[in-house]
Design a protein around this motif. Structure first.
Motif, PDB file in Angstrom:
ATOM      1  N   MET A 141       0.849  -1.202   0.000  1.00 16.64           N
ATOM      2  CA  MET A 141       0.000   0.000   0.000  1.00 16.64           C
ATOM      3  C   MET A 141       0.882   1.249   0.000  1.00 16.64           C
ATOM      4  O   MET A 141       1.829   1.340   0.778  1.00 16.64           O
ATOM      5  N   SER A 142       0.590   2.189  -0.853  1.00 17.04           N
ATOM      6  CA  SER A 142       1.457   3.367  -0.954  1.00 17.04           C
ATOM      7  C   SER A 142       1.133   4.446   0.076  1.00 17.04           C
ATOM      8  O   SER A 142       1.829   5.441   0.148  1.00 17.04           O
ATOM      9  N   VAL A 143       0.047   4.235   0.853  1.00 18.67           N
ATOM     10  CA  VAL A 143      -0.246   5.210   1.916  1.00 18.67           C
ATOM     11  C   VAL A 143      -0.397   4.459   3.238  1.00 18.67           C
ATOM     12  O   VAL A 143      -1.154   3.496   3.331  1.00 18.67           O
ATOM     13  N   GLU A 144       0.345   4.880   4.255  1.00 21.05           N
ATOM     14  CA  GLU A 144       0.243   4.274   5.586  1.00 21.05           C
ATOM     15  C   GLU A 144      -0.302   5.311   6.546  1.00 21.05           C
ATOM     16  O   GLU A 144       0.149   6.465   6.532  1.00 21.05           O
ATOM     17  N   VAL A 145      -1.240   4.898   7.378  1.00 23.91           N
ATOM     18  CA  VAL A 145      -1.775   5.810   8.385  1.00 23.91           C
ATOM     19  C   VAL A 145      -1.316   5.277   9.735  1.00 23.91           C
ATOM     20  O   VAL A 145      -1.521   4.109  10.043  1.00 23.91           O
ATOM     21  N   MET A 146      -0.634   6.094  10.533  1.00 21.67           N
ATOM     22  CA  MET A 146      -0.106   5.589  11.804  1.00 21.67           C
ATOM     23  C   MET A 146      -0.269   6.607  12.923  1.00 21.67           C
ATOM     24  O   MET A 146      -0.802   7.698  12.700  1.00 21.67           O
ATOM     25  N   CYS A 147       0.186   6.232  14.114  1.00 23.33           N
ATOM     26  CA  CYS A 147       0.159   7.108  15.287  1.00 23.33           C
ATOM     27  C   CYS A 147      -1.255   7.651  15.535  1.00 23.33           C
ATOM     28  O   CYS A 147      -1.490   8.859  15.431  1.00 23.33           O
TER      29      CYS A 147
ATOM     30  N   ARG B 208      -0.578  10.506  11.727  1.00 23.30           N
ATOM     31  CA  ARG B 208       0.559  10.578  10.806  1.00 23.30           C
ATOM     32  C   ARG B 208       0.232   9.836   9.520  1.00 23.30           C
ATOM     33  O   ARG B 208      -0.288   8.711   9.552  1.00 23.30           O
ATOM     34  N   PHE B 209       0.549  10.480   8.402  1.00 24.40           N
ATOM     35  CA  PHE B 209       0.266   9.893   7.094  1.00 24.40           C
ATOM     36  C   PHE B 209       1.579   9.773   6.322  1.00 24.40           C
ATOM     37  O   PHE B 209       2.313  10.748   6.195  1.00 24.40           O
ATOM     38  N   VAL B 210       1.837   8.579   5.844  1.00 23.40           N
ATOM     39  CA  VAL B 210       3.088   8.328   5.120  1.00 23.40           C
ATOM     40  C   VAL B 210       2.733   7.956   3.683  1.00 23.40           C
ATOM     41  O   VAL B 210       2.038   6.975   3.435  1.00 23.40           O
ATOM     42  N   LEU B 211       3.194   8.760   2.746  1.00 24.13           N
ATOM     43  CA  LEU B 211       2.965   8.462   1.331  1.00 24.13           C
ATOM     44  C   LEU B 211       4.271   7.873   0.794  1.00 24.13           C
ATOM     45  O   LEU B 211       5.304   8.536   0.858  1.00 24.13           O
TER      46      LEU B 211
ATOM     47  N   LYS C 134       9.211   0.723   8.288  1.00 24.35           N
ATOM     48  CA  LYS C 134       8.060   1.604   8.543  1.00 24.35           C
ATOM     49  C   LYS C 134       8.159   2.264   9.917  1.00 24.35           C
ATOM     50  O   LYS C 134       7.729   3.396  10.111  1.00 24.35           O
ATOM     51  N   CYS C 135       8.758   1.530  10.886  1.00 25.75           N
ATOM     52  CA  CYS C 135       8.824   2.094  12.239  1.00 25.75           C
ATOM     53  C   CYS C 135       9.662   3.375  12.265  1.00 25.75           C
ATOM     54  O   CYS C 135       9.498   4.221  13.144  1.00 25.75           O
ATOM     55  N   ASP C 136      10.537   3.532  11.270  1.00 28.35           N
ATOM     56  CA  ASP C 136      11.337   4.769  11.216  1.00 28.35           C
ATOM     57  C   ASP C 136      10.457   5.999  11.003  1.00 28.35           C
ATOM     58  O   ASP C 136      10.782   7.089  11.456  1.00 28.35           O
ATOM     59  N   TYR C 137       9.355   5.805  10.309  1.00 31.65           N
ATOM     60  CA  TYR C 137       8.460   6.961  10.101  1.00 31.65           C
ATOM     61  C   TYR C 137       7.781   7.351  11.413  1.00 31.65           C
ATOM     62  O   TYR C 137       7.500   8.506  11.658  1.00 31.65           O
TER      63      TYR C 137
END
Ligand code: GLA
Length: 720
Positions: A1-7, A11-14, A43-46
């Motif tokens: 998936m090119s978009v991750e939603v976290m925290c 937080r949004f990671v593209l 991913k945890c780095d983001y």
């Protein structure tokens, strides 16, 4: 998936194939920019990334100075606002509350993330829409505004892009500046505290500045981080880059707020044009490779995206307005004989168009010039195995025309002020439905009645007196309020896009070239609906080298139209050998624009030779990766300009070398190639064989004998 939603969905990671873009959503619509650069391994780095906030004093933002993704107007942030609006009760600013996000897979190339903000009382919505083109390492950003109130909302600024760079991350701003016959000059400036703006207030993209930017700290052609962006819009625009006292750099851009207004009535919505952005760790050539590939595969219209551009002949510089069917037929014969595949008749074929003073707007075939209609010429062109193309300038009218006599209210004007004429013409108001209908009608009929495969769509002046009038009781009056008239800038672009899209839909076989006195309307908005662009009216090969070089920073070679023309050149009387002229024109999509009646047999044979050769190498030129080996503009340390193309599979490469400033009898120049497979063997046209590593590191010696020496060096991958 090119978009991750976290925290906690904050937080949004593209993520694209090689890059990542990270942002945080905070209350109050304070969307913070966190990171943009190389994709990280885990991913945890983001998650580990910390927001960048500087708390300072009561003279700075109370939440702290930070990098924004969205700047609402009215708070203690003094950069250009992303958004500014007011309503009819006099409210001039709003609190924006984060509502939710939406993820949507649009197609196999594109995933979209929309972040929705709502005004505190729930009357208005703003969506920040991010498009992730994973495979292409490109991201788009645009804004949508929805008025859910009963009342009207007046937008005063709505920009597409807002992004930030941390202190020390970037220190240089690269942009393209120019003028008519001098487009696409690369300018690089060190960023210092303050704001730098590039923009157009001329109604169209403009020759003077192009809606494109790059920022870096210490990148070279091949190395270093470069961030870049293209606004897909052909009207008034701006890009602001601002360094603050803390070293933060905020960059925003989109439709300009100069003389801008958009009224949203109850339940109306509005979307800004997309800003396409990218990051490369491989310097400016890495940047251009990303942009070029994205344009070829995603931006350019589908119908002709995968077709190689034909070699065209255009008769403008041969006959100007002095058009006759016999002369055009003769030129067509000569063009076909040297290998041209498309014959284009330029200005002067219609109405009473004998100079630039009359006839624009009257789109009927001139009977004196074409007693048997256009079909006589078209059949002749087709009998020569060429396709036929034609020049039009649909957005314009000469005062001396039937159209202006009938519809003086169709042009932009202020009711009690004189018109400013430029090239004796006025701009038609494409915001008016009847004007768009008129253009669709005459152009549709022209295309339906004739076998036309190509249109050069011109636009030869900038706007003035941006006002709208209506005819009533024989007088021309403003019937709209002035803030409603301010919408004409974007209504024009919307109208233009609507007309071109309509024509493309009805006549998908027609290739369209965007032109505005050369490169005055080149941007990704127009290139989403036209297949190529006329780079410049400047056809002098020496000037063209730097114009095309500059254009290559932002635009791909397949779309960049280049002609071989006469020597001495019409513009500066410079005399340049035919070989050099041919080689310069072969750097993009090749055309011929000289008066072939004046070329002797030796010249015609030489042109024919290069056109035939171009056809052999054009796939690599038009669709390969382009490397700028040595530049005509940026560095004066070389005595040559070198442009190399390498096919995607690295099996084929062509290198164009041009003498560019012979000094002190220097003769030998060392040329190191780029982009080859280091392990593979390549053979040049003389039969010399060596590895890619050899050509890229040891290089070749090029013998520069005299002024205007030019050469094409070709490599084919081969067995050991
Ligand atoms: C513009 C174009 C030229 C030519 C003329 C015709 O200047 O850029 O190539 O088509 O108009 O008037």
């Amino acid at each position: 998936m090119s978009v991750e939603v976290m925290c906690n969905e904050q937080r949004f990671v593209l993520e694209t194939a090689n890059t990542a873009y990270v942002l945080d959503m905070h209350e109050g619509g304070h969307l913070q920019h966190i990171y943009w650069g190389k994709k990280l391994a885990h991913k945890c780095d983001y998650k580990a990334m910390r927001p960048f906030v500087i708390a300072h004093s009561s003279f700075e933002a109370t939440r702290g100075v930070m990098g924004y993704e969205f700047i609402p107007w009215g708070e203690m942030v003094y950069s250009e606002p992303t958004f500014k609006a007011s309503n009819s009760t006099g409210e001039r600013g709003f609190d924006w509350i984060y509502e939710d996000y939406k993820l949507e897979i649009i197609n196999d190339q594109l995933t979209e993330l929309s972040l929705c903000l709502k005004d505190k009382i729930g009357r208005y919505r703003i969506q920040l829409i991010y498009g992730v083109y994973e495979e292409y390492d490109m991201i788009s950003r645009r804004l949508a505004v929805i008025n859910e109130s009963e009342d009207q909302l007046t937008l005063e600024a709505a920009r597409s892009l807002q992004v930030a760079f941390k202190p020390g991350q970037v220190s240089r701003f690269t942009h393209l500046a120019g003028k008519w016959v001098g487009e696409f000059q690369v300018l690089q400036e060190t960023l210092s505290e303050g704001r730098k703006t590039i923009d157009s207030r001329r109604g169209t993209t403009s020759h003077q500045a192009n809606p494109w930017f790059a920022v870096d700290a210490d990148a070279t052609e091949e190395t270093g981080d470069v961030w870049f962006g293209h606004l897909a819009y052909s009207g008034n625009w701006d890009i602001h880059v601002e360094k603050d006292a803390f070293g933060l750099v905020q960059l925003c851009g989109g439709m300009t707020d100069f003389d801008f207004s958009k009224v949203l009535k109850a339940n109306e919505s509005f979307e800004t044009p997309p800003f396409f952005i990218g990051y490369s760790e491989n310097g400016f050539s890495g940047m251009s490779h990303l942009a070029h590939r994205f344009q070829r595969d995603v931006i350019l219209p589908k119908d002709h995206r995968d077709h190689l551009r034909k070699v065209l002949y255009n008769s403008w510089e041969a006959t100007y307005f002095d058009v006759s069917v016999d002369e055009q037929k003769r030129l067509a014969e000569k063009a076909a004989a040297i290998g041209c595949e498309l014959f284009v008749i330029d200005d002067g074929w219609f109405g009473e168009r004998h100079s630039d003073q009359a006839g624009l707007g009257d789109w009927y075939v001139n009977q004196d010039k074409f007693p048997n209609g256009l079909s006589e010429l078209i059949s002749h062109v087709e009998s020569l195995n060429m396709a036929f193309g034609i020049w039009v300038e649909p957005e314009m009218v000469n005062k001396d025309s039937q159209l202006y006599d009938q519809h003086p209210d169709w042009v932009y004007q202020f009711s009690n002020k004189n018109h400013t004429e430029a090239r004796h013409q006025l701009v038609l108001n494409l915001g008016k439905k009847e004007v768009r209908a008129y253009i669709k009608n005459w152009l549709g009929e022209l295309l339906a009645k004739h076998d036309i495969h190509f249109i050069k769509w011109d636009m030869n002046r900038a706007f003035s007196e941006p006002g709208i009038v209506e005819k009533s009781h024989g007088a021309l009056n403003h019937t709209k309020m002035s803030h409603e008239q301010q919408q004409l800038w974007m209504e024009h672009v919307k109208g233009l896009y609507e007309v071109i899209d309509h024509i493309k839909r009805k006549h998908p076989h027609v290739v369209i070239e965007t032109c505005s006195g050369g490169g005055g309307r080149v941007d990704l908005g127009i290139l989403q609906r036209t297949d190529q662009f006329w780079t410049s009216d400047n056809t002098d090969a020496v000037d063209r080298l730097s114009i095309q070089y500059g254009a290559s920073f932002a635009y791909n070679a397949k779309a960049m139209m280049c002609w071989i023309t006469d020597s001495p050149n019409w513009l500066n009387q410079r005399e340049v050998p035919l070989t050099y002229r041919c080689h310069v024109a072969m750097l993009g999509a090749l055309g011929v624009g000289g008066n072939l009646d004046h070329w002797d047999d030796i010249e015609l044979a030489e042109a024919a030779k290069w056109i035939a050769y171009y056809k052999e190498i054009r796939r690599t030129v038009q669709e390969g990766n382009q490397y700028r080996l040595a530049s005509p503009t940026i560095s004066s340390r070389t005595n040559y300009t070198g442009i190399q193309y390498v096919s995607e599979d690295k099996k084929h490469s062509v290198v164009f070398l041009f003498e560019d400033g012979l000094k002190y009898g220097e003769q030998l120049t060392l040329i190191k190639f780029k982009g080859l497979d280091p392990e593979a063997y390549y053979k040049d046209q003389s039969g010399f064989k060596a590895t890619g590593s050899f050509f890229m590191n040891a290089g070749i010696q090029w013998q520069l004998s005299k002024q205007y020496t030019s050469e094409i060096y070709e490599l084919h991958k081969c067995e050991e």
